[in-house]
Write an enzyme that holds these catalytic residues in place. Sequence first.
Site, PDB file in Angstrom:
ATOM      1  N   ARG A 106       0.949  -1.184   0.019  1.00  0.00           N
ATOM      2  CA  ARG A 106       0.097   0.115   0.078  1.00  0.00           C
ATOM      3  C   ARG A 106       0.897   1.253   0.000  1.00  0.00           C
ATOM      4  O   ARG A 106       1.655   1.410   1.013  1.00  0.00           O
ATOM      5  CB  ARG A 106      -0.944  -0.265   1.268  1.00  0.00           C
ATOM      6  N   ASP A 236     -16.997   7.311  -1.796  1.00  0.00           N
ATOM      7  CA  ASP A 236     -15.606   7.277  -1.149  1.00  0.00           C
ATOM      8  C   ASP A 236     -15.301   8.523  -0.281  1.00  0.00           C
ATOM      9  O   ASP A 236     -15.973   9.524  -0.721  1.00  0.00           O
ATOM     10  CB  ASP A 236     -14.553   6.718  -2.135  1.00  0.00           C
ATOM     11  N   CYS A 275     -16.104   1.483  -0.101  1.00  0.00           N
ATOM     12  CA  CYS A 275     -15.027   0.789   0.303  1.00  0.00           C
ATOM     13  C   CYS A 275     -14.650   0.861   1.840  1.00  0.00           C
ATOM     14  O   CYS A 275     -14.162   0.042   2.217  1.00  0.00           O
ATOM     15  CB  CYS A 275     -13.866   1.084  -0.480  1.00  0.00           C
ATOM     16  N   ARG A 303     -13.648  -8.668   1.382  1.00  0.00           N
ATOM     17  CA  ARG A 303     -12.290  -8.499   1.082  1.00  0.00           C
ATOM     18  C   ARG A 303     -11.541  -9.673   1.444  1.00  0.00           C
ATOM     19  O   ARG A 303     -10.519  -9.980   0.913  1.00  0.00           O
ATOM     20  CB  ARG A 303     -11.752  -7.174   1.731  1.00  0.00           C
TER      21      ARG A 303
HETATM   22  N1  NVA Z   1      -9.754   7.052  -1.772  1.00  0.00           N
HETATM   23  C1  NVA Z   1      -9.392   6.296  -0.316  1.00  0.00           C
HETATM   24  C2  NVA Z   1      -9.798   4.861  -0.148  1.00  0.00           C
HETATM   25  C3  NVA Z   1      -9.433   4.066   1.309  1.00  0.00           C
HETATM   26  C4  NVA Z   1      -9.728   2.865   1.213  1.00  0.00           C
HETATM   27  C5  NVA Z   1      -7.918   6.561   0.179  1.00  0.00           C
HETATM   28  O1  NVA Z   1      -7.233   6.415  -0.757  1.00  0.00           O
HETATM   29  O2  NVA Z   1      -7.682   7.104   1.210  1.00  0.00           O
HETATM   30  N1   CP Z   2     -11.354  -0.131   2.226  1.00  0.00           N
HETATM   31  C1   CP Z   2     -10.083  -0.235   2.431  1.00  0.00           C
HETATM   32  O1   CP Z   2      -8.939  -0.314   1.782  1.00  0.00           O
HETATM   33  O2   CP Z   2     -10.054   0.093   3.765  1.00  0.00           O
HETATM   34  P1   CP Z   2      -8.631   0.091   4.439  1.00  0.00           P
HETATM   35  O3   CP Z   2      -8.051   1.490   4.238  1.00  0.00           O
HETATM   36  O4   CP Z   2      -9.042   0.010   6.198  1.00  0.00           O
HETATM   37  O5   CP Z   2      -7.946  -1.058   4.306  1.00  0.00           O
END
Ligand code: NVA
Ligand code: CP
Length: 321
Positions: A106, A236, A275, A303
């Site tokens: 991530r 979102d 999400c 998920r």
């Molecule tokens: N658009 C959000 C999604 C979180 C799962 C972000 O990137 O923070």
């Molecule tokens: N939806 C999602 O990716 O949640 P987290 O940021 O908690 O992993």
Amino acid sequence: MPKIKHFLSLKDFSKDEILRIVDTSVRIKENFLNGSKIQPYFKDKTLAMIFEKSSTRTRISFEIGAYQLGGMALFLSNKEIQLGRGESIKDTARVISSMADMIMIRTFDHSRLEEFSSFSSKAVINGLSNEYHPTQLIADYMTMLECGIGVAESKYLNLKKPIVCYIGDGNNMAHSWLMLSSKLGFELRIATPKGFEVDSGILNLALDFAKSSGAVINITNNPKDAAKDANVITTDTWVSMGQEEGKEEKIKQFSGFCVDSSIMNLGNNAIFLHCLPAYRGYEVSDEVIESSSSKVFIEAENRLHAHKGIIVFLEEENWKK
Ligand code: NVA
Ligand code: CP
């Protein structure tokens, strides 16, 4: 180094491949619900997970998912590994992939994932980048199928053809919906405030894929137009991770873009997806997220199974041919 299949964006996958991942995830979930909690497709293997941003769902589902596939996961926060102190991506990739069997990352710019994967001898999964969040869309599509919405497939009878409406920021989730719709060939409407539209390069890519899949993609600044007759309404956060600067000013420009019951009522018996994490009173009202149309907690639970499906798919593609 053999050519490795990674999971960085749905743009790199065909319709058949996406449906195969979804089918695998659905099958794993069915077996799980029938009592087969451990399905050892990743037996004795290791998943290294690098988090340069926070996570609840992605971390927990990959960690538990790897265990349920007979393997184990390793949580590596950027604060603890040398990557956070400036070790290069290419060195990190070569070292971690020499020990772990698969890597989930991530991160911020998608280019970090691309660079990592080009130096990795093992499959890399995008656990969210600034541009894309593809693992989420596998769970979202599974949730749609469970609600009887999906592209025609012989396995699932009487599916309603999707009309998906995304209302909010033109961010990584909006981009991921563009990829899913343009690959699977369903209708997608994206409504953002002016100035917060999706990336034009990603939109053009989706429009290009749509030519062969038959997807209909509409971009607008009017959330009500977008929601009309939709059977999936989704949103979102307006403030994605790493984009907190100027948050208060940004939020003011999203007035009228909260998914509340007046928006939901425009849909065609629409389900609500998000999400998560959700910010009630901003992108969605408390009433909508708590309503019977809201499938957000099934979506979050999916998920777990979607990520197992992705791991199994990558194992099949890379090592079991
Ligand atoms: N658009 C959000 C999604 C979180 C799962 C972000 O990137 O923070
Ligand atoms: N939806 C999602 O990716 O949640 P987290 O940021 O908690 O992993």
